[in-house]
Design a protein around this motif. Structure first.
Motif, PDB file in Angstrom:
ATOM      1  N   LEU A  90     -21.280  55.338  18.926  1.00 48.92           N
ATOM      2  CA  LEU A  90     -22.469  54.945  19.456  1.00 48.92           C
ATOM      3  C   LEU A  90     -23.807  54.636  18.368  1.00 48.92           C
ATOM      4  O   LEU A  90     -23.885  55.564  17.592  1.00 48.92           O
ATOM      5  CB  LEU A  90     -23.384  55.880  20.607  1.00 48.92           C
ATOM      6  N   LEU A  91     -24.197  53.420  18.271  1.00 48.72           N
ATOM      7  CA  LEU A  91     -25.239  53.051  17.273  1.00 48.72           C
ATOM      8  C   LEU A  91     -26.619  52.753  17.802  1.00 48.72           C
ATOM      9  O   LEU A  91     -26.587  51.763  18.892  1.00 48.72           O
ATOM     10  CB  LEU A  91     -24.694  51.925  16.556  1.00 48.72           C
ATOM     11  N   GLY A  92     -27.506  53.452  17.357  1.00 48.95           N
ATOM     12  CA  GLY A  92     -28.881  53.256  18.151  1.00 48.95           C
ATOM     13  C   GLY A  92     -29.911  53.158  16.822  1.00 48.95           C
ATOM     14  O   GLY A  92     -29.619  53.587  15.779  1.00 48.95           O
ATOM     15  N   GLN A  93     -31.300  53.153  17.429  1.00 52.92           N
ATOM     16  CA  GLN A  93     -32.355  53.230  16.551  1.00 52.92           C
ATOM     17  C   GLN A  93     -32.889  54.772  16.040  1.00 52.92           C
ATOM     18  O   GLN A  93     -33.499  54.792  15.078  1.00 52.92           O
ATOM     19  CB  GLN A  93     -33.607  52.611  16.995  1.00 52.92           C
ATOM     20  N   THR A  94     -32.493  55.591  16.764  1.00 53.69           N
ATOM     21  CA  THR A  94     -32.813  57.087  16.472  1.00 53.69           C
ATOM     22  C   THR A  94     -31.926  57.854  16.883  1.00 53.69           C
ATOM     23  O   THR A  94     -30.910  57.801  17.754  1.00 53.69           O
ATOM     24  CB  THR A  94     -33.958  57.438  17.408  1.00 53.69           C
ATOM     25  N   GLN A  95     -31.611  58.969  16.024  1.00 56.29           N
ATOM     26  CA  GLN A  95     -30.782  59.964  16.197  1.00 56.29           C
ATOM     27  C   GLN A  95     -30.985  60.735  17.432  1.00 56.29           C
ATOM     28  O   GLN A  95     -29.889  61.243  18.131  1.00 56.29           O
ATOM     29  CB  GLN A  95     -30.673  60.912  14.972  1.00 56.29           C
ATOM     30  N   GLU A  96     -32.126  61.048  17.880  1.00 55.53           N
ATOM     31  CA  GLU A  96     -32.297  61.608  19.317  1.00 55.53           C
ATOM     32  C   GLU A  96     -31.690  60.617  20.593  1.00 55.53           C
ATOM     33  O   GLU A  96     -31.175  61.374  21.520  1.00 55.53           O
ATOM     34  CB  GLU A  96     -33.897  61.636  19.628  1.00 55.53           C
TER      35      GLU A  96
ATOM     36  N   SER B 293     -39.966  55.709  24.317  1.00 56.78           N
ATOM     37  CA  SER B 293     -40.435  54.512  23.794  1.00 56.78           C
ATOM     38  C   SER B 293     -41.247  53.780  24.550  1.00 56.78           C
ATOM     39  O   SER B 293     -41.431  53.801  25.573  1.00 56.78           O
ATOM     40  CB  SER B 293     -39.260  53.489  23.325  1.00 56.78           C
ATOM     41  N   GLU B 294     -42.138  52.916  23.749  1.00 55.86           N
ATOM     42  CA  GLU B 294     -43.133  51.893  24.515  1.00 55.86           C
ATOM     43  C   GLU B 294     -42.436  50.825  25.432  1.00 55.86           C
ATOM     44  O   GLU B 294     -43.067  50.778  26.292  1.00 55.86           O
ATOM     45  CB  GLU B 294     -44.060  51.110  23.215  1.00 55.86           C
ATOM     46  N   ALA B 295     -41.313  50.580  24.928  1.00 59.14           N
ATOM     47  CA  ALA B 295     -40.460  49.353  25.662  1.00 59.14           C
ATOM     48  C   ALA B 295     -40.031  50.183  26.944  1.00 59.14           C
ATOM     49  O   ALA B 295     -39.764  49.396  27.900  1.00 59.14           O
ATOM     50  CB  ALA B 295     -39.521  48.603  24.947  1.00 59.14           C
ATOM     51  N   GLY B 296     -39.838  51.472  26.880  1.00 61.02           N
ATOM     52  CA  GLY B 296     -39.139  51.900  28.160  1.00 61.02           C
ATOM     53  C   GLY B 296     -37.504  51.607  27.885  1.00 61.02           C
ATOM     54  O   GLY B 296     -36.804  52.361  29.174  1.00 61.02           O
ATOM     55  N   VAL B 297     -37.125  51.134  27.268  1.00 65.07           N
ATOM     56  CA  VAL B 297     -35.599  50.844  27.254  1.00 65.07           C
ATOM     57  C   VAL B 297     -35.260  50.426  25.872  1.00 65.07           C
ATOM     58  O   VAL B 297     -36.060  50.171  24.698  1.00 65.07           O
ATOM     59  CB  VAL B 297     -35.519  49.263  28.167  1.00 65.07           C
ATOM     60  N   ALA B 298     -34.005  50.981  25.200  1.00 60.35           N
ATOM     61  CA  ALA B 298     -33.345  51.039  23.926  1.00 60.35           C
ATOM     62  C   ALA B 298     -32.042  50.250  23.874  1.00 60.35           C
ATOM     63  O   ALA B 298     -31.268  50.359  24.803  1.00 60.35           O
ATOM     64  CB  ALA B 298     -33.549  52.222  23.235  1.00 60.35           C
ATOM     65  N   PRO B 299     -31.755  49.473  22.948  1.00 58.99           N
ATOM     66  CA  PRO B 299     -30.611  48.872  22.812  1.00 58.99           C
ATOM     67  C   PRO B 299     -29.636  49.969  21.986  1.00 58.99           C
ATOM     68  O   PRO B 299     -29.960  50.689  21.482  1.00 58.99           O
ATOM     69  CB  PRO B 299     -30.821  47.647  21.969  1.00 58.99           C
ATOM     70  N   VAL B 300     -28.252  49.780  22.388  1.00 57.48           N
ATOM     71  CA  VAL B 300     -27.454  50.718  21.913  1.00 57.48           C
ATOM     72  C   VAL B 300     -26.040  49.752  21.808  1.00 57.48           C
ATOM     73  O   VAL B 300     -25.559  48.960  22.550  1.00 57.48           O
ATOM     74  CB  VAL B 300     -27.003  51.878  22.592  1.00 57.48           C
ATOM     75  N   VAL B 301     -25.402  50.037  20.678  1.00 54.47           N
ATOM     76  CA  VAL B 301     -23.901  49.301  20.394  1.00 54.47           C
ATOM     77  C   VAL B 301     -22.958  50.367  20.371  1.00 54.47           C
ATOM     78  O   VAL B 301     -23.033  51.321  19.953  1.00 54.47           O
ATOM     79  CB  VAL B 301     -23.949  48.608  19.075  1.00 54.47           C
ATOM     80  N   VAL B 302     -21.827  50.016  21.131  1.00 50.30           N
ATOM     81  CA  VAL B 302     -20.856  50.893  21.169  1.00 50.30           C
ATOM     82  C   VAL B 302     -19.441  50.077  20.435  1.00 50.30           C
ATOM     83  O   VAL B 302     -19.188  49.169  21.175  1.00 50.30           O
ATOM     84  CB  VAL B 302     -20.385  51.100  22.757  1.00 50.30           C
ATOM     85  N   LEU B 303     -18.778  50.813  19.680  1.00 48.64           N
ATOM     86  CA  LEU B 303     -17.652  50.390  19.096  1.00 48.64           C
ATOM     87  C   LEU B 303     -16.485  51.154  19.070  1.00 48.64           C
ATOM     88  O   LEU B 303     -16.635  52.428  18.885  1.00 48.64           O
ATOM     89  CB  LEU B 303     -18.237  50.020  17.478  1.00 48.64           C
TER      90      LEU B 303
ATOM     91  N   LEU C 197     -26.598  46.127  15.464  1.00 45.19           N
ATOM     92  CA  LEU C 197     -27.121  46.388  16.987  1.00 45.19           C
ATOM     93  C   LEU C 197     -26.709  44.826  17.663  1.00 45.19           C
ATOM     94  O   LEU C 197     -26.633  44.781  18.633  1.00 45.19           O
ATOM     95  CB  LEU C 197     -28.430  46.224  16.940  1.00 45.19           C
ATOM     96  N   VAL C 198     -26.627  43.784  16.892  1.00 41.00           N
ATOM     97  CA  VAL C 198     -26.315  42.505  17.443  1.00 41.00           C
ATOM     98  C   VAL C 198     -24.926  42.213  17.466  1.00 41.00           C
ATOM     99  O   VAL C 198     -24.466  40.983  18.123  1.00 41.00           O
ATOM    100  CB  VAL C 198     -27.116  41.169  16.869  1.00 41.00           C
ATOM    101  N   ALA C 199     -24.208  42.953  16.594  1.00 41.71           N
ATOM    102  CA  ALA C 199     -22.636  42.715  16.595  1.00 41.71           C
ATOM    103  C   ALA C 199     -22.024  42.289  17.746  1.00 41.71           C
ATOM    104  O   ALA C 199     -21.200  41.411  18.195  1.00 41.71           O
ATOM    105  CB  ALA C 199     -22.130  43.649  15.733  1.00 41.71           C
ATOM    106  N   GLY C 200     -22.331  43.472  18.740  1.00 42.68           N
ATOM    107  CA  GLY C 200     -21.469  43.282  19.897  1.00 42.68           C
ATOM    108  C   GLY C 200     -22.004  42.260  20.801  1.00 42.68           C
ATOM    109  O   GLY C 200     -21.000  41.342  21.690  1.00 42.68           O
ATOM    110  N   ALA C 201     -23.264  41.677  20.940  1.00 42.05           N
ATOM    111  CA  ALA C 201     -23.493  40.545  21.624  1.00 42.05           C
ATOM    112  C   ALA C 201     -23.177  39.291  21.260  1.00 42.05           C
ATOM    113  O   ALA C 201     -22.847  38.590  21.810  1.00 42.05           O
ATOM    114  CB  ALA C 201     -25.330  40.514  21.767  1.00 42.05           C
ATOM    115  N   THR C 202     -23.088  39.316  19.744  1.00 42.13           N
ATOM    116  CA  THR C 202     -22.614  38.179  19.162  1.00 42.13           C
ATOM    117  C   THR C 202     -21.151  37.950  19.448  1.00 42.13           C
ATOM    118  O   THR C 202     -20.673  36.617  19.664  1.00 42.13           O
ATOM    119  CB  THR C 202     -22.859  38.044  17.542  1.00 42.13           C
ATOM    120  N   ALA C 203     -20.539  38.848  19.633  1.00 37.74           N
ATOM    121  CA  ALA C 203     -18.979  38.938  19.934  1.00 37.74           C
ATOM    122  C   ALA C 203     -18.988  38.282  21.199  1.00 37.74           C
ATOM    123  O   ALA C 203     -17.933  37.507  21.597  1.00 37.74           O
ATOM    124  CB  ALA C 203     -18.282  40.383  19.710  1.00 37.74           C
TER     125      ALA C 203
END
Length: 499
Positions: free
Chosen positions: A201-207, A161-171, A47-53
């Protein structure tokens, strides 16, 4: 587009398919009872790979250009939904001009492009993220065969989700079958993936990733995003974008922090390479500047600072901005805990401070690093009041500074030589390093400049371990920035030049 599924009994992969039930010969298998720590480590790494790039590209390190010149093709925003809230992408296969410019820049820093396999940024980036993972995954065997040249990390709405927002990585994916096999082999990982066209698309849940992959509208077709991206000058090797109003609406933390204050508009940032410079442009869009931020005209004193200034900072309208917003500060209670110290100064606030800060303020640092001189020149409507206030404040302070009154303001300096230089037209604006590093000077309300070349030369001359490290950056010239306002927002440009 999605490649046809492999022959045989394997279910055809598609949007939302995780590959968790398929067994692949010759691949590293998951441990019988994988611990949560390993799963979290892998998920965090992906999940942090894109941001680190993005950080690596913006920092200008580790970027190696392919031998061919292509560019074009699908972009990550084509795989993200139109209601994406924030987005950062990195293009390792940009347009031809950008590719050649980055190559020219990186040749000036040979020590920074070492590392990884043959200087490959993707290897340099991802290999450490996969170190010591519980599944034995490696970059060369399990990632390199399918990873493309474009990647992004985004924040998307996640109402469940509790945060109302979720991260996703796109490769970007060059071989969907290989990608599906390798990610599908990690049977108990706490991340999920889904395929959309040429991206995974990589995320925390399949849904979550299934919903994103099935979205009927995408970010690249959003009118606001399209206009904001086009507002950037030229081609970019990295782009960041955020819908501030959208974030305000879904992120509870923003709502709690800002209270009645509302975020509005959008921001977009682009990284553009030139043969001898890297330029970062940031635009605020869809929001008019406040009265405080629009106070005063363009800053003008910075160009008259001494030509040998190592660093300079200039801001216009500080005095007016402070006096106009003082009432709001008092009403907010932000000054309450400092009231005793404010009272002890014996000042008539905010007017005294407004006179001191004036309509245009420029600060300069010059001399050797071991014994620098510093000073400021200020243009103000009430020079006498400003110098009286400063004399009163400095009388009880043990500081090696003095005040020199001028017809249109005053000079504050650490020594007489610098005071005399600040009182005259020193010509900083005519130096080649300043002109190359500071953009949009005519409209700028704030300007900053550091002569990196002189600083590095001084460090190298001093010798020792610091000098050895400084040699790696000997090609740097200067860094400069400017900030200006417009009818619908603002503009910020940062330039790092080489020599």
């Amino acid at each position: 587009m999605t490649q046809p599924p492999p022959a045989g009994p394997t279910p055809p992969p598609g949007p939302g398919w995780s590959g968790a039930d398929e067994i692949h010969d010759g691949l590293p298998s998951a441990p019988a009872e994988p611990g949560a720590t390993g799963g979290r480590r892998l998920r965090r790494g992906l999940l942090v790979a894109g941001a680190t790039a993005g950080v690596l590209v913006i920092g200008g390190t580790g970027y190696a250009v392919a031998s061919y010149v292509s560019g074009g093709g699908a972009q990550p925003e084509e795989a993200l939904p139109a209601d994406t809230l924030a987005f950062v992408k990195v293009d390792l296969d940009p347009a031809a001009g950008q590719k050649m410019a980055v190559s020219s820049l990186m040749k000036k820093f040979p020590s920074l492009t070492q590392g990884g396999d043959d200087g490959d940024l993707k290897s340099t980036l991802i290999t450490p993220l996969l170190a010591d993972n519980d599944w034995g995954l490696t970059y060369d065997r399990d990632v390199e065969p399918w990873l493309g040249n474009r990647m992004a990390v985004a924040a998307v709405p996640d109402p469940g989700s509790e945060a109302g927002v979720a991260p996703v990585v796109v490769l970007a994916v060059t071989d969907e079958d290989e990608m599906t096999k390798r990610l599908g082999a990690v049977t108990d990982a706490d991340f999920a993936f889904a395929v959309r066209d040429d991206f995974v698309l990589l995320g925390q849940t399949q849904e979550l990733v299934d919903r994103l992959a099935a979205s009927s509208s995408t970010l690249d077709s959003d009118a606001d995003y399209d206009a904001d991206r086009d507002a950037l000058d030229g081609d970019q090797v990295a782009v960041a974008w955020a819908d501030l109003a959208g974030l305000q609406g879904v992120v509870p933390m923003a709502q709690q922090t800002l209270g009645d204050e509302k975020l509005s508009g959008r921001v977009v940032l682009g990284v553009h390479a030139e043969d001898d410079a890297l330029e970062v442009t940031g635009l605020a869009r869809g929001t008019a500047p406040t009265a405080a931020s629009a106070a005063g005209g363009p800053t003008a004193l910075v160009t008259a600072l001494p030509a040998d200034s190592v660093a300079a900072l200039s801001v216009s309208g500080l005095g007016e901005s402070l006096t106009s917003s003082w009432g709001q500060l008092e009403d907010s209670g932000a000054l309450a805990e400092f009231q005793d110290q404010i009272d002890a100064l014996g000042l008539d606030l905010p007017d005294d401070l407004g006179a001191v800060l004036g309509s245009d303020l420029a600060v300069a640092v010059s001399g050797d690093l071991s014994a620098p001189s510093f000073g400021a020149r200020v243009r103000t409507d009430d020079p006498q009041r400003a110098t009286d206030v400063l004399d009163s404040l400095l009388a009880d302070a043990d500081l090696p500074v003095g005040v020199l009154p001028l017809d249109d303001g005053y000079v504050l300096a650490s020594d007489q030589e610098l005071a005399d230089a600040l009182s005259a037209d020193g010509g900083l604006g005519d130096t080649a390093s300043f002109r190359a590093a500071v953009p949009d000077l005519d409209d700028a309300r704030a300007v900053g400049f550091v002569d990196l070349g002189r600083v590095i030369d001084q460090v190298i001359a001093q010798g020792g371990d610091d000098a050895t490290q400084a040699q790696d950056y000997a090609a740097l010239g200067a860094v400069g920035f400017s900030a200006s306002t417009a009818d619908d927002g603002g503009r910020f440009v940062l330039r790092v030049t080489t020599r």
